[in-house]
Design a protein around this motif. Structure first.
Motif, PDB file in Angstrom:
ATOM      1  N   ASN A  36       0.868  -1.162  -0.074  1.00 21.35           N
ATOM      2  CA  ASN A  36      -0.147   0.037   0.083  1.00 21.35           C
ATOM      3  C   ASN A  36       0.715   1.293   0.012  1.00 21.35           C
ATOM      4  O   ASN A  36       0.350   2.220   0.300  1.00 21.35           O
ATOM      5  CB  ASN A  36      -0.948   0.057   1.316  1.00 21.35           C
ATOM      6  CG  ASN A  36      -2.057  -1.187   1.171  1.00 21.35           C
ATOM      7  OD1 ASN A  36      -2.606  -1.352   0.158  1.00 21.35           O
ATOM      8  ND2 ASN A  36      -2.017  -2.090   2.107  1.00 21.35           N
ATOM      9  N   ASN A 145      -6.579  -2.768   2.832  1.00 20.53           N
ATOM     10  CA  ASN A 145      -6.346  -1.760   3.921  1.00 20.53           C
ATOM     11  C   ASN A 145      -6.496  -2.740   5.246  1.00 20.53           C
ATOM     12  O   ASN A 145      -7.952  -2.960   5.582  1.00 20.53           O
ATOM     13  CB  ASN A 145      -7.104  -0.861   3.996  1.00 20.53           C
ATOM     14  CG  ASN A 145      -6.581   0.461   5.060  1.00 20.53           C
ATOM     15  OD1 ASN A 145      -6.576   0.077   6.005  1.00 20.53           O
ATOM     16  ND2 ASN A 145      -6.430   1.474   4.392  1.00 20.53           N
ATOM     17  N   THR A 148      -9.346  -0.778   7.672  1.00 18.77           N
ATOM     18  CA  THR A 148     -10.629  -0.615   7.319  1.00 18.77           C
ATOM     19  C   THR A 148     -11.343  -1.979   6.874  1.00 18.77           C
ATOM     20  O   THR A 148     -12.442  -2.157   6.811  1.00 18.77           O
ATOM     21  CB  THR A 148     -11.024   0.295   6.220  1.00 18.77           C
ATOM     22  OG1 THR A 148     -10.129  -0.185   5.100  1.00 18.77           O
ATOM     23  CG2 THR A 148     -10.290   1.670   6.590  1.00 18.77           C
TER      24      THR A 148
END
Length: 613
Positions: A36, A145, A148
């Motif tokens: 990421n 992620n 989340t």
């Protein structure tokens, strides 16, 4: 971007899913931090209006659209029959034919390669869009992620069965957008580079039944986005260039990381505002050195000393690498029994853009006419010079496929603009066959057109039966199906003219052949079939070996065709006994898997896989 990403798939065709995802999919102490990692998008991530008018270029006068430089008598290609072996061409009036073999490739085929032993084509695009037209099996989503728990449950990589069109999804974690690749000695696949957290990644995919990707996100010293990977004489790999990576490096052993790369000044020198030196053309020469072409210049690199051993003349006429995006190939290597001290290696580069700012102008809806010329350079000559031909039409973003006959098939792409999302117009629907040993005026022949536009992100793959699998084309930032050039999931097969068997023609059949041969070995082939009622002379036949290409963005990495020496040929009771001689070294044919073809009077057999070591 949110609007584009919200466009959903309308249907999913029945698919063959992988039976096991138990294998380790990535190797990293903290993979999510790597996956990421954020980067600012560069200029090549701009995109035009996908819903514009594909004929808008017709209403605009471009005063400086000067196109291709005219040929002179000094730079035209001349082929002397006594210097090279002739390529027998099938006697046919056919223009080839197209067949639609699948409506859904699962993923947009931005990258393709035919895998040995499995006869499946690996197709993949990028993970950045978080969507495709094929979902992963339940429970195998990619976590984007951790905070989340955002997940991506779509496949971005598939194995496509060339006989049944069935799809097997594979699970990718690092972003393969605009990456590179090649095959190992054992026929397994190695991928390098990509976008964001995938840029420094080396990936491995074996050809076993339930194998999946192994990914090492920190293996490369520098980010390799739009880089080129080439096989070396020992079966290792060099990776050259990429966005803001003016360097090259060698792929380390699996699980290891490179500490630093080798600075490569040619890439710095050939960089320009539109970055027309990305995805350089890289070929292993027959002397073991590496030919590297970027923008309009080339050098020969010694991979052992890391010294430049030769600088070549500049190719006139314009710009040839991404995003100007010419097509290129190392022309067939013709071995013969005379045992020349120097085995000729010759590079072909066709099309591109005459304008250094074609990408910038396309962003302003100005689409220059693509180049129409082909440059040829004998890179093994002591004092090589570029020679030029003219294709029947301009082409940018095209593919060059070496055919088992020694001819070159040129297809896909457009006649105007350059690579990029929405940055090209006027699709070039007509393939062209090119005979590199033909005489002037007889080298090019236009063939039957497709009715599917194959623009940015289209690919082509030579198959064992001599057909060419044509897939991909995504001129859009995402999966968009109602654009002027929609994201293309249909798959076609093109049958070159040599597969026209009218008039009693028959193709040869390999009855017996070895599965493994050593360098310089003499090996026997038993071949049946061929022309009815007549024998084929030694001069009317070829024995060729083909290394599968990894194709993306108009670059066919590691593609190689070698015409072998035929030491003996005999004929008895309808069958031919051929004694052929394997390539002399890894400089001529890097170790690995090749498709072996026997060609009678321009008509190829179905291939037999052979490993050369």
């Amino acid at each position: 971007m949110a609007t584009i990403m919200s466009r959903r798939v309308l249907f999913i065709l029945p698919l063959l899913f992988a039976s096991s995802f138990a294998q380790q999919l990535y190797v990293s102490s903290n993979p999510f931090a790597v996956f990421n990692k954020k980067h600012v998008l560069g200029p090549h991530e701009l995109f035009g209006n996908p819903y514009g008018n594909p004929n808008d270029y017709k209403s605009k006068h471009i005063p400086d659209d000067y196109g291709t430089l005219p040929l002179t008598k000094f730079d035209q290609v001349e082929v002397q029959a006594k210097q090279v072996d002739a390529i027998p061409v099938a006697a046919t009036n056919s223009d080839g034919s197209w067949e639609l073999v699948s409506l859904n490739s699962g993923v947009s085929a931005m990258h393709t390669i035919l895998l040995p032993k499995t006869n499946k084509v690996l197709m993949y695009d990028a993970t950045i869009w978080k969507i495709s037209k094929l979902e992963l099996p339940p429970g195998h989503c990619r976590v984007i992620n951790q905070a989340t728990n955002e997940q991506d449950c779509f496949a971005h990589s598939v194995l496509y069965d060339i006989d049944t069109a069935e799809l097997k999804p594979l699970e990718l974690h690092t972003d393969t957008w605009c990456s590179s690749g090649g095959l190992t000695i054992d026929g397994n696949f190695v991928s390098t580079g990509g976008f964001q957290g995938g840029a420094n990644t080396v990936r491995y995919l074996e050809t076993c039944q339930n194998c999946n990707w192994r990914e090492y996100p920190t293996a490369l010293a520098e980010p390799r986005w739009y880089s080129t990977q080439a096989t070396l004489p020992d079966g290792g790999f060099i990776v050259v260039g990429g966005r803001n990576a003016f360097s090259y490096e060698y792929i380390p052993a699996e699980g290891q990381n490179n500490a630093k790369a080798f600075f490569f000044d040619l890439l710095k020198q050939t960089n320009d505002k539109d970055e027309n030196n990305l995805y350089p053309f890289v070929y292993l020469s027959t002397d073991g050195n590496v030919f590297i072409f970027a923008n309009n210049r080339a050098v020969l690199l010694n991979p052992k000393s890391n010294n430049i051993v030769k600088e070549f003349p500049q190719l006139p006429g314009g710009h040839r690498n991404y995003p100007a995006s010419a097509l290129s190939a190392l022309l067939p290597i013709m071995l013969n029994s005379k045992g020349r001290a120097v085995i000729t290696a010759e590079v072909l580069i066709c099309g591109g853009s005459a304008h250094i700012d074609s990408y910038t102008k396309a962003g302003n809806n100005i689409f220059y006419t693509a180049l129409q010329d082909c440059g040829r350079l004998r890179i093994t000559d002591e004092n090589p010079v570029w020679k030029r031909d003219l294709m029947p039409s301009p082409r940018v973003m095209g593919d060059a496929v070496l055919l088992p006959t020694g001819e070159v098939l040129m297809l896909n792409g457009a006649k105007r603009g350059c690579s990029g999302w929405g940055f090209a117009r006027d699709p070039n629907f007509k393939p062209v066959i090119y005979n590199p040993r033909g005489q002037k005026g007889q080298r090019f022949k236009e063939l039957a057109p497709s009715d599917i536009a194959r623009m940015y992100h289209s690919t082509s793959t030579l198959l064992p039966d001599g057909k060419v699998l044509v897939s991909g084309s995504n001129t859009n930032n995402g999966y968009i199906y109602d654009a002027m050039f929609p994201t293309e999931l249909r798959v076609e097969k093109f049958s070159p003219p040599y597969l026209d068997f009218s008039g009693g023609k028959q193709r040869p059949t390999i009855m017996a052949a070895p599965d493994r041969i050593g360098y310089g070995d003499k090996f026997k082939l038993q071949v049946g079939g061929g022309p009815v009622g007549e024998q084929v002379t030694k001069k009317q036949m070829l024995v060729t070996v083909y290394a599968p290409a990894f194709t993306t963005h108009g670059v066919s990495m590691n593609q190689r065709l070698i015409s072998l020496v035929k030491a003996e040929v005999s004929y008895d009771n309808g069958q031919y006994q051929i004694t052929a001689v394997a390539p002399p070294s890894g400089k001529v044919a890097p170790p690995g898997y090749y498709m072996l073809f026997v060609v009678f009077k321009g008509i190829p057999s179905v291939a037999h896989w052979v490993q050369i070591v």
